[in-house]
Design an enzyme around this catalytic site. Structure first.
Site, PDB file in Angstrom:
ATOM      1  N   CYS A   1      -0.435   2.286  -4.450  1.00 37.51           N
ATOM      2  CA  CYS A   1      -1.218   3.498  -4.661  1.00 37.51           C
ATOM      3  C   CYS A   1      -0.323   4.724  -4.487  1.00 37.51           C
ATOM      4  CB  CYS A   1      -2.370   3.569  -3.656  1.00 37.51           C
ATOM      5  SG  CYS A   1      -3.639   2.329  -3.923  1.00 37.51           S
TER       6      CYS A   1
ATOM      7  N   HIS B   1       0.859  -1.169   0.000  1.00 30.80           N
ATOM      8  CA  HIS B   1       0.000   0.000   0.000  1.00 30.80           C
ATOM      9  C   HIS B   1       0.904   1.230   0.000  1.00 30.80           C
ATOM     10  CE1 HIS B   1      -3.669  -2.226   0.489  1.00 30.80           C
ATOM     11  NE2 HIS B   1      -3.224  -2.838   1.567  1.00 30.80           N
TER      12      HIS B   1
END
Length: 242
Positions: A132, A89
């Protein structure tokens, strides 16, 4: 007017060792094991000696990169190329470790730069980041037709919003660009000469611009300086100017 001449190809020497490192946070990232398997198969097919580590903390991201740098610099034979894959992430410029703490991508990238990793000086260093970089969602843009239709293979295709762009900067972020009072800027002059005298895709031409600028010595404030352009491309097709 003479005909444009084809570029003379200059390629990296890939006859040496090829090393790869993958750092992957699998926690709360379903499907990551499939990615890891695919990467391992790819690296094996391409002749890379690959190392993978699952679920590193933020600090371990940094530590594993430093270990990788030491492995590269101590490799017995010449190293031709290094691949690094980060999967986690993240946010803009950041990766989230398994412990929920953040690590800066720039801190990871610089471990293998030409200053910090001697064995990779002037050698290709490829970073692949699966993470991301913010919270916006791209719905894509329709090519042709405004009607609402069911999505099938035969429907109007969509493309990401930010494809088909090519950004070329005269210098990298954070650094000065130089211009001679009489001869103009090295960047524009080199770009014009290459685009005029050589044939090839625009990305090939820009690589030639970068190669020539990297060889140039620029005198500024009594000291020799180096400068190179930065290219950011989201082109989907080859672009030829002549």
């Amino acid at each position: 007017m003479s005909d444009p001449q084809p570029l003379e190809e200059e390629a990296y020497d890939m006859s040496g060792a090829r090393l790869a490192l993958t750092l992957c946070v699998t926690k709360a990232r379903e499907g990551s094991e499939v990615d890891l398997e695919a990467l391992e198969n790819m690296f094996q097919h391409l002749g890379f000696k690959s190392t993978m580590k699952r679920d590193p903390t933020a600090q371990q991201f940094q530590e594993e990169m430093e270990k990788f740098q030491q492995v590269i610099d101590s490799w017995e034979e010449p190293v031709s190329c290094a691949f690094v894959v980060f999967m986690a992430h993240g946010d803009e410029g950041l990766l989230k470790g398994e412990d929920g703490e953040m690590v800066r991508l720039d801190d990871l990238f610089q471990v293998l730069n030409n200053k910090n990793c001697q064995a990779l000086r002037a050698k290709p260093k490829v970073f692949i980041v699966q993470a991301c970089r913010g919270e916006h969602r791209d719905l894509g843009e329709t090519i042709g037709g405004n009607e609402v239709v069911m999505i099938t293979n035969d429907s109007h295709q969509t493309i990401p919003t930010y494809t088909d762009a090519l950004h070329v900067y005269s210098t990298v972020e954070g650094y000065l660009a130089y211009r001679h009072d009489e001869k103009g800027s090295c960047f524009i002059q080199t770009l014009v000469k290459v685009f005029r005298d050589r044939k090839g895709s625009i990305l090939e031409l820009l690589t030639e611009v970068t190669r020539r600028m990297a060889k140039a010595e620029l005198l500024q404030e009594g000291r020799m300086r180096k400068v190179n352009p930065e290219v950011q491309s989201t082109l989907r097709k080859q672009l030829y100017l002549q």
